[in-house]
Design a protein around this motif. Structure first.
Motif, PDB file in Angstrom:
ATOM      1  N   ILE A 102       0.840  -1.139  -0.008  1.00 34.79           N
ATOM      2  CA  ILE A 102       0.011   0.091   0.012  1.00 34.79           C
ATOM      3  C   ILE A 102       0.715   1.079  -0.051  1.00 34.79           C
ATOM      4  CG2 ILE A 102      -1.730   1.481   1.322  1.00 34.79           C
ATOM      5  CD1 ILE A 102      -3.008  -1.264   2.363  1.00 34.79           C
ATOM      6  N   SER A 103       1.884   1.588   0.914  1.00 32.70           N
ATOM      7  CA  SER A 103       2.849   2.494   1.091  1.00 32.70           C
ATOM      8  C   SER A 103       3.286   2.575  -0.371  1.00 32.70           C
ATOM      9  CB  SER A 103       3.805   2.306   2.243  1.00 32.70           C
ATOM     10  OG  SER A 103       4.747   1.711   1.876  1.00 32.70           O
ATOM     11  N   LEU A 104       3.965   1.703  -1.113  1.00 29.52           N
ATOM     12  CA  LEU A 104       4.333   1.778  -2.102  1.00 29.52           C
ATOM     13  C   LEU A 104       3.685   2.485  -3.345  1.00 29.52           C
ATOM     14  CD1 LEU A 104       7.030   1.048  -4.188  1.00 29.52           C
ATOM     15  CD2 LEU A 104       5.972  -1.199  -4.607  1.00 29.52           C
ATOM     16  N   LEU A 105       2.588   2.052  -3.584  1.00 29.82           N
ATOM     17  CA  LEU A 105       1.600   2.547  -4.400  1.00 29.82           C
ATOM     18  C   LEU A 105       1.239   3.813  -4.054  1.00 29.82           C
ATOM     19  CD1 LEU A 105      -0.774  -0.657  -4.891  1.00 29.82           C
ATOM     20  CD2 LEU A 105       0.887   0.141  -6.242  1.00 29.82           C
ATOM     21  N   GLN A 106       1.048   4.285  -2.871  1.00 30.19           N
ATOM     22  CA  GLN A 106       0.822   5.626  -2.431  1.00 30.19           C
ATOM     23  C   GLN A 106       2.079   6.369  -3.129  1.00 30.19           C
ATOM     24  OE1 GLN A 106       0.101   5.013   1.753  1.00 30.19           O
ATOM     25  NE2 GLN A 106      -1.868   4.888   1.496  1.00 30.19           N
ATOM     26  N   ASP A 107       3.154   6.167  -2.610  1.00 26.83           N
ATOM     27  CA  ASP A 107       4.415   6.833  -3.010  1.00 26.83           C
ATOM     28  C   ASP A 107       4.745   6.770  -4.272  1.00 26.83           C
ATOM     29  OD1 ASP A 107       5.086   6.739  -0.439  1.00 26.83           O
ATOM     30  OD2 ASP A 107       6.921   5.593  -0.416  1.00 26.83           O
ATOM     31  N   GLY A 196       5.880 -10.676 -13.935  1.00 25.01           N
ATOM     32  CA  GLY A 196       6.019  -9.530 -12.926  1.00 25.01           C
ATOM     33  C   GLY A 196       5.078  -9.238 -11.928  1.00 25.01           C
ATOM     34  N   ASP A 197       5.115  -9.193 -10.662  1.00 26.53           N
ATOM     35  CA  ASP A 197       3.920  -8.675  -9.838  1.00 26.53           C
ATOM     36  C   ASP A 197       3.449  -7.382 -10.152  1.00 26.53           C
ATOM     37  OD1 ASP A 197       4.504 -10.688  -8.117  1.00 26.53           O
ATOM     38  OD2 ASP A 197       5.915  -9.570  -6.547  1.00 26.53           O
ATOM     39  N   LEU A 198       4.309  -6.405 -10.555  1.00 29.12           N
ATOM     40  CA  LEU A 198       3.845  -4.839 -11.009  1.00 29.12           C
ATOM     41  C   LEU A 198       4.300  -4.544 -12.345  1.00 29.12           C
ATOM     42  CD1 LEU A 198       4.411  -3.584  -7.264  1.00 29.12           C
ATOM     43  CD2 LEU A 198       2.052  -3.988  -8.357  1.00 29.12           C
ATOM     44  N   CYS A 199       3.725  -3.715 -12.834  1.00 29.26           N
ATOM     45  CA  CYS A 199       4.489  -3.256 -14.141  1.00 29.26           C
ATOM     46  C   CYS A 199       4.125  -1.630 -14.003  1.00 29.26           C
ATOM     47  CB  CYS A 199       3.959  -3.656 -15.626  1.00 29.26           C
ATOM     48  SG  CYS A 199       2.194  -3.249 -16.157  1.00 29.26           S
ATOM     49  N   ILE A 200       5.140  -0.690 -14.614  1.00 24.47           N
ATOM     50  CA  ILE A 200       4.813   0.752 -14.921  1.00 24.47           C
ATOM     51  C   ILE A 200       5.311   0.884 -16.292  1.00 24.47           C
ATOM     52  CG2 ILE A 200       5.819   2.960 -14.295  1.00 24.47           C
ATOM     53  CD1 ILE A 200       6.740   1.746 -11.692  1.00 24.47           C
ATOM     54  N   ARG A 215      13.457   5.544 -13.504  1.00 25.62           N
ATOM     55  CA  ARG A 215      14.628   5.605 -12.455  1.00 25.62           C
ATOM     56  C   ARG A 215      14.247   5.991 -11.178  1.00 25.62           C
ATOM     57  NH1 ARG A 215      20.119   9.388 -13.097  1.00 25.62           N
ATOM     58  NH2 ARG A 215      21.022   8.761 -11.108  1.00 25.62           N
ATOM     59  N   ASN A 216      13.490   7.033 -10.963  1.00 28.38           N
ATOM     60  CA  ASN A 216      12.880   7.577  -9.765  1.00 28.38           C
ATOM     61  C   ASN A 216      12.067   6.641  -9.072  1.00 28.38           C
ATOM     62  OD1 ASN A 216      14.070  10.506  -8.836  1.00 28.38           O
ATOM     63  ND2 ASN A 216      14.075  10.201 -11.132  1.00 28.38           N
ATOM     64  N   LEU A 217      11.023   6.170  -9.831  1.00 27.04           N
ATOM     65  CA  LEU A 217      10.079   5.238  -9.247  1.00 27.04           C
ATOM     66  C   LEU A 217      10.647   3.849  -8.681  1.00 27.04           C
ATOM     67  CD1 LEU A 217       7.161   5.634 -11.782  1.00 27.04           C
ATOM     68  CD2 LEU A 217       7.274   6.498  -9.631  1.00 27.04           C
ATOM     69  N   ARG A 219      13.780   3.882  -7.578  1.00 24.63           N
ATOM     70  CA  ARG A 219      14.486   4.403  -6.407  1.00 24.63           C
ATOM     71  C   ARG A 219      13.644   4.287  -5.122  1.00 24.63           C
ATOM     72  NH1 ARG A 219      14.578   9.079  -4.021  1.00 24.63           N
ATOM     73  NH2 ARG A 219      13.669   9.977  -5.879  1.00 24.63           N
ATOM     74  N   ILE A 220      12.567   5.084  -5.491  1.00 28.00           N
ATOM     75  CA  ILE A 220      11.282   5.122  -4.518  1.00 28.00           C
ATOM     76  C   ILE A 220      10.862   3.737  -3.763  1.00 28.00           C
ATOM     77  CG2 ILE A 220       8.990   5.731  -3.927  1.00 28.00           C
ATOM     78  CD1 ILE A 220       9.553   8.081  -5.906  1.00 28.00           C
ATOM     79  N   ALA A 221      11.145   2.736  -4.831  1.00 27.82           N
ATOM     80  CA  ALA A 221      10.710   1.191  -4.574  1.00 27.82           C
ATOM     81  C   ALA A 221      11.776   0.452  -3.472  1.00 27.82           C
ATOM     82  CB  ALA A 221      10.469   0.327  -5.656  1.00 27.82           C
ATOM     83  N   PHE A 222      12.790   1.139  -3.576  1.00 27.79           N
ATOM     84  CA  PHE A 222      13.912   0.419  -2.693  1.00 27.79           C
ATOM     85  C   PHE A 222      13.554  -0.308  -1.351  1.00 27.79           C
ATOM     86  CE2 PHE A 222      17.621   0.089   0.103  1.00 27.79           C
ATOM     87  CZ  PHE A 222      18.458  -0.546  -0.592  1.00 27.79           C
ATOM     88  N   GLY A 223      14.008  -1.495  -1.198  1.00 25.72           N
ATOM     89  CA  GLY A 223      13.358  -2.176   0.130  1.00 25.72           C
ATOM     90  C   GLY A 223      12.190  -2.641  -0.130  1.00 25.72           C
ATOM     91  N   ARG A 224      11.253  -2.534  -0.951  1.00 28.46           N
ATOM     92  CA  ARG A 224       9.844  -2.952  -1.130  1.00 28.46           C
ATOM     93  C   ARG A 224       9.610  -3.529  -2.436  1.00 28.46           C
ATOM     94  NH1 ARG A 224       6.763   2.649   0.048  1.00 28.46           N
ATOM     95  NH2 ARG A 224       8.642   3.400  -0.961  1.00 28.46           N
ATOM     96  N   ALA A 225      10.172  -3.303  -3.547  1.00 27.29           N
ATOM     97  CA  ALA A 225      10.227  -4.012  -4.894  1.00 27.29           C
ATOM     98  C   ALA A 225      11.409  -3.786  -5.581  1.00 27.29           C
ATOM     99  CB  ALA A 225       9.044  -3.471  -5.599  1.00 27.29           C
TER     100      ALA A 225
END
Length: 438
Positions: A102-107, A196-200, A215-217, A219-225
């Protein structure tokens, strides 16, 4: 891109990035748990997301088109197809929780809502934060226009059920149709370029803007995806508006002449958008299919022109069907030549893929050319990164099976594949997929 917005006002136009009052980028904090239950995806205010656009001014003074992130449907489907693509597939990290997802999708949603408007991923951005901390934004898009950037998110089958494991409590909400695609004749799929679980999907008219987004998405996912695989694309191979010219693929033929267009609301409702009678979190979404199709360029380049046209079923110069007319003339599959044979070969790509011969099945295409350098034999590693959106995966399966006897199969190989459900668009201040967690 800039970092000019610091604290957004309580109400902004639908196209503007906005976080709930007092909430930072890091998780759109306050929306997790009980707060998320009250969120709804897809408000009427975003109904024009397919074609609505506005000018955005960057610090360098240049202007560019921007598309709303929030809306009834996610951008990047019926949006006028941009010239460049960066597509990425992600897997959630081991031991991550529902709250992490949830927090990843929010970020991601908050960062996407800013980047699509030509802004840095946060107010402090690339240079406005503490000197002794890593910047919030990587900075390679500073000064660049938004370039029509759209960011589209999708959920894969394994997000709901991964080898029998319900990691995020979503198995009960998995749509029956969200299954890995079946095997097709001639598949040579590489697992490292599939699934893959998710795609962008990030599309823009400037390749650096698209790369900056992924690249930034990431980086934001680090530790979660983490990225499972990704693909750069250039030179769109379809169109989604009548104003766009029909592009050419790397075989040199016009591609996507009969694609579904953004103003064809009847076709979109019938063939692209998931119906409103489906579970609420799905309604207004679509299914995304991606196929990496390697073209055997060197072999094709040695084929005589008449044979190339027979294989495709169209004239190479103008894109007209071989039965006559211009590019937009409907093919006549019954027309014959002086020798009594059909003018459009029975194994031609145009004939086998045509809706009239597939029970009216249509899909919306958004593919791109790709060149990944060369292989160890000195041949181009190139082809088509095929992307399509459809109301049901069965539409793609029907067409792909119909193409099993396609004469073009001698010159292509399907090497990567994936399917994801693209949820409806997010309402302002919410995040993509919020209704799934209600």
């Amino acid at each position: 891109m800039s970092d000019e917005i610091d604290a957004p006002p309580a109400e902004l136009p639908q196209s503007e990035p906005v976080a709930p009052t007092g909430v930072s980028r890091r998780g759109l904090l306050g929306l997790v748990g009980a707060g998320a239950a009250g969120l709804a995806v897809g408000g009427a205010a975003g109904a024009g997301i397919a074609v609505a656009a506005q000018a955005s001014t960057t610090p360098s003074g240049t202007s560019s088109t921007t598309y709303p992130f929030f809306g009834e449907h996610q951008a990047g489907i019926t949006t006028p197809v941009q010239e460049h693509l960066h597509f990425a597939s992600y897997d959630m990290m081991s031991r991550t929780t529902r709250e992490d997802l949830i927090s990843l999708l929010q970020d991601w949603s908050y960062a996407a809502s800013r980047m699509t408007q030509g802004l840095d991923v946060s107010a402090t951005g690339a240079v406005g934060g503490p000197m002794e901390s890593p910047p919030d934004d990587t900075g390679e898009a500073v000064g660049l226009a938004a370039s029509g950037l759209t960011i589209t998110f999708g959920f894969g089958p394994t997000l709901f059920d991964n080898a029998g494991q319900d990691r995020f409590g979503l198995a009960g909400q998995r749509p029956p149709e969200l299954e890995p695609l079946p095997a097709f004749l001639g598949d040579a799929l590489d697992p490292a370029q599939s699934g893959g679980d998710l795609c962008i999907q990030a599309c823009a008219d400037d390749p650096q803007v698209a790369v900056h987004a992924i690249r930034n998405l990431s980086r934001i996912a680090f530790g979660r995806a983490k990225i499972r695989w990704s693909q750069l694309g250039f030179g769109r191979t379809s169109k989604t508006t009548a104003a766009q010219t029909t592009p050419r693929n790397l075989f040199g033929f016009k591609d996507g002449t009969a694609n579904i267009l953004a103003d064809d609301s009847a076709a979109l409702a019938a063939d692209v958008w998931i119906a409103q009678d489906q579970p609420g979190w799905m309604a207004g979404g679509s299914y995304l299919v991606a196929r990496k199709i390697a073209m055997i360029i060197e072999s094709w380049d040695r084929v005589r022109l008449s044979e190339q046209q027979r294989i495709i079923g169209r004239d190479k110069a103008e894109g007209a069907p071989l039965s006559g007319g211009d590019e937009f003339t409907a093919p006549d599959f019954e027309a014959t030549g002086a020798n009594g044979k059909p003018l459009i070969d029975q194994r031609s790509h145009v004939r086998l893929a045509h809706p009239d011969l597939n029970d009216g099945v249509r899909i919306l295409r958004r593919g791109y050319n790709f060149v990944d350098g060369n292989n160890d034999l000195g041949r181009l590693s190139a082809g088509l990164f095929f992307v399509s959106f459809q109301r049901s995966p069965a539409q793609f399966v029907t067409l792909q099976r119909a193409l099993s006897t396609d004469a073009m199969n001698e010159y292509i190989r399907h090497v990567g594949s994936g399917i994801w459900l693209v949820p409806a668009g997010a309402t302002t201040g919410s995040y993509v997929g919020a209704a799934l967690f209600a």
